[in-house]
Design a protein around this motif. Sequence first.
Motif, PDB file in Angstrom:
ATOM      1  N   GLU A 118      28.544  42.018 -26.020  1.00  0.00           N
ATOM      2  CA  GLU A 118      27.445  41.681 -25.090  1.00  0.00           C
ATOM      3  C   GLU A 118      26.600  40.541 -25.651  1.00  0.00           C
ATOM      4  OE1 GLU A 118      27.329  42.808 -22.185  1.00  0.00           O
ATOM      5  OE2 GLU A 118      27.982  44.893 -22.097  1.00  0.00           O
ATOM      6  N   ARG A 360      25.875  43.911  -9.045  1.00  0.00           N
ATOM      7  CA  ARG A 360      26.996  43.247  -9.706  1.00  0.00           C
ATOM      8  C   ARG A 360      27.364  41.917  -9.049  1.00  0.00           C
ATOM      9  NH1 ARG A 360      28.251  45.576 -14.606  1.00  0.00           N
ATOM     10  NH2 ARG A 360      28.337  47.830 -14.437  1.00  0.00           N
ATOM     11  N   PRO A 361      27.891  40.976  -9.837  1.00  0.00           N
ATOM     12  CA  PRO A 361      28.264  39.665  -9.302  1.00  0.00           C
ATOM     13  C   PRO A 361      29.756  39.486  -8.986  1.00  0.00           C
ATOM     14  CG  PRO A 361      28.201  39.586 -11.694  1.00  0.00           C
ATOM     15  CD  PRO A 361      27.864  40.999 -11.307  1.00  0.00           C
ATOM     16  N   GLU A 362      30.616  40.460  -9.323  1.00  0.00           N
ATOM     17  CA  GLU A 362      32.056  40.155  -9.391  1.00  0.00           C
ATOM     18  C   GLU A 362      32.673  39.659  -8.079  1.00  0.00           C
ATOM     19  OE1 GLU A 362      30.691  42.766 -10.956  1.00  0.00           O
ATOM     20  OE2 GLU A 362      31.071  42.141 -13.022  1.00  0.00           O
ATOM     21  N   TYR A 418      22.439  40.006 -16.492  1.00  0.00           N
ATOM     22  CA  TYR A 418      23.450  39.117 -15.888  1.00  0.00           C
ATOM     23  C   TYR A 418      23.054  38.633 -14.502  1.00  0.00           C
ATOM     24  CZ  TYR A 418      25.078  43.723 -14.142  1.00  0.00           C
ATOM     25  OH  TYR A 418      25.138  44.970 -13.597  1.00  0.00           O
ATOM     26  N   GLU A 422      24.443  35.092 -13.278  1.00  0.00           N
ATOM     27  CA  GLU A 422      25.654  35.088 -12.469  1.00  0.00           C
ATOM     28  C   GLU A 422      25.401  34.861 -10.980  1.00  0.00           C
ATOM     29  OE1 GLU A 422      29.207  36.930 -13.555  1.00  0.00           O
ATOM     30  OE2 GLU A 422      28.265  38.130 -15.102  1.00  0.00           O
ATOM     31  N   THR A 446      32.626  34.283 -18.500  1.00  0.00           N
ATOM     32  CA  THR A 446      32.597  35.577 -17.804  1.00  0.00           C
ATOM     33  C   THR A 446      31.174  35.964 -17.419  1.00  0.00           C
ATOM     34  OG1 THR A 446      33.395  37.859 -17.864  1.00  0.00           O
ATOM     35  CG2 THR A 446      32.425  37.018 -19.906  1.00  0.00           C
ATOM     36  N   GLU A 447      30.197  35.446 -18.139  1.00  0.00           N
ATOM     37  CA  GLU A 447      28.788  35.734 -17.837  1.00  0.00           C
ATOM     38  C   GLU A 447      28.184  34.649 -16.943  1.00  0.00           C
ATOM     39  OE1 GLU A 447      27.584  38.584 -18.784  1.00  0.00           O
ATOM     40  OE2 GLU A 447      25.423  38.418 -18.717  1.00  0.00           O
TER      41      GLU A 447
HETATM   42  O1  IFL Z   1      28.090  41.020 -18.227  1.00  0.00           O
HETATM   43  C1  IFL Z   1      28.663  40.804 -16.979  1.00  0.00           C
HETATM   44  C2  IFL Z   1      29.932  40.015 -17.108  1.00  0.00           C
HETATM   45  O2  IFL Z   1      30.328  39.477 -15.873  1.00  0.00           O
HETATM   46  C3  IFL Z   1      31.074  40.818 -17.599  1.00  0.00           C
HETATM   47  N1  IFL Z   1      31.105  42.134 -17.274  1.00  0.00           N
HETATM   48  C4  IFL Z   1      30.104  42.834 -16.543  1.00  0.00           C
HETATM   49  C5  IFL Z   1      28.807  42.132 -16.271  1.00  0.00           C
HETATM   50  C6  IFL Z   1      28.517  41.963 -14.808  1.00  0.00           C
HETATM   51  O3  IFL Z   1      28.846  43.016 -14.003  1.00  0.00           O
HETATM   52  O4  IFL Z   1      31.990  40.297 -18.218  1.00  0.00           O
END
Ligand code: IFL
Length: 456
Positions: A118, A360-362, A418, A422, A446-447
């Motif tokens: 993290e 969440r951003p996904e 995040y 994000e 990823t962030e």
């Molecule tokens: O920290 C964020 C990042 O996108 C990740 N996993 C989860 C988080 C967002 O849901 O890699």
Amino acid sequence: MSHFRIGRRGLVLGGAAAFLPLPAEAKENWQRLGEDVRSEMRWAWGQYRARAWGKDQIMPISGGSESFSIKGKHLGLSLIEALDTLWLMELDTEFQDGVDWIKGNLDFDVDGELSVFETIIRIVGGLLSAWHACGDPVLLARAKDLSDRLMPSFEASPLGLPHRYINLRTGALRGPETNPAEIGSCITEFGTLSRATGDPRYVNAAKKAMVSMYERRSKIGLLADKIHCMTGEWKSRRATIGPPSDSYYEYLWDAWQLLGDRDCLDMYRVCTAAILKHQSATLDGRLWFVDVDFETGARINWEQDELSSFYGGLLAQGGDIVPGEAYTRSWDRVAREFGILPEGYNPETGGTAYKTNDLRPELADAAFNHWLLDRRFVWREVIARHYRAMKQWNKAPYGYAVMADVTTKQQGDHCPGYWWSEQMKYYWLAFADAKRFDYKRNYLSTEGNVFLGLKK
Ligand code: IFL
């Protein structure tokens, strides 16, 4: 597929037709929607500035604050996560205010324990993207100091697999039982740091961990999701594309995109072929990726984790456009059914597997990646729906809040760091035609931290 070393989310577009708006697209005023996102960001930053300045996280219902990892100790997490988003939005006063706080207050000499993973994706990444934006050497120095404090976690293992936790002052390690995402999601942060400092130790440690993980895959090419970092012994049999494995696969691709690492591209291809073969499953015409036994491929269950919804965008980036799009559409349908995405969904029952919504951003991340690849209206629509649902259901008196229950729409007093890095960035970049972003050559971690593609 194309192997041009363009940014992870960038692409060469196929002719002017790709830009011609459909009638429905023309009706949406994207610029205005972008301005709306920017104004929400400015409002939320103002709340944070007034009530939680320098704290890790604002509590958006009560207006209090909470630390992220070390009880009672704050490292300005949300502030650091927000910086490149503010810069992209041309909120320069706010950006500079944040940089000044870091220069005057941020000190990593703390007798407290942090998650290695993290800390790298959020704090090292946040400092590096802010450094890219403004070039202030103090930001790079802070990223290096923090990374130096994390390095012993990689060096202690004969296999190069990091422990999960480290004490920033003493270097004491904890958590030898770890997982693919926490092992293998740092090569773009550490690669950027190695490039900036000329010291290859960081990128080498990240690569060694990724390769070491990969070498432990089963005969059918799958990774389980728990492993001992000192012995390499598997501690579970479950293969998943969701947590705690998700961003390992993302970073295999990203290492190729940002750093041109061919070994990582080859590893990405092998892992992806195995996942597509053994984990994809269709139910009622919708594509899912199920958890399976990593050696036999036997399905464990149908439950889906919202965190996995990034995967459609990754598949498309890697050239697997058809399953990538189908999977993102599956998640968009869930979002439409519930009004907002639950943390977990069960396609067999059509109900939630977990009722919370962790802001969440996904899904926006995946749709943003699809949109960068083909600029189709449908992806902007997915992102706009995601934004509008968030504004409708997650907005609280002092910021944006998670949801305790998506079926009752009851909020919880928490705004994860995040959020600043994000989805607000994805919305802005997708709607606003941002002047400071290179839509053809870019890389977002990823962030959501931008390591390539900030236009001065
Ligand atoms: O920290 C964020 C990042 O996108 C990740 N996993 C989860 C988080 C967002 O849901 O890699």
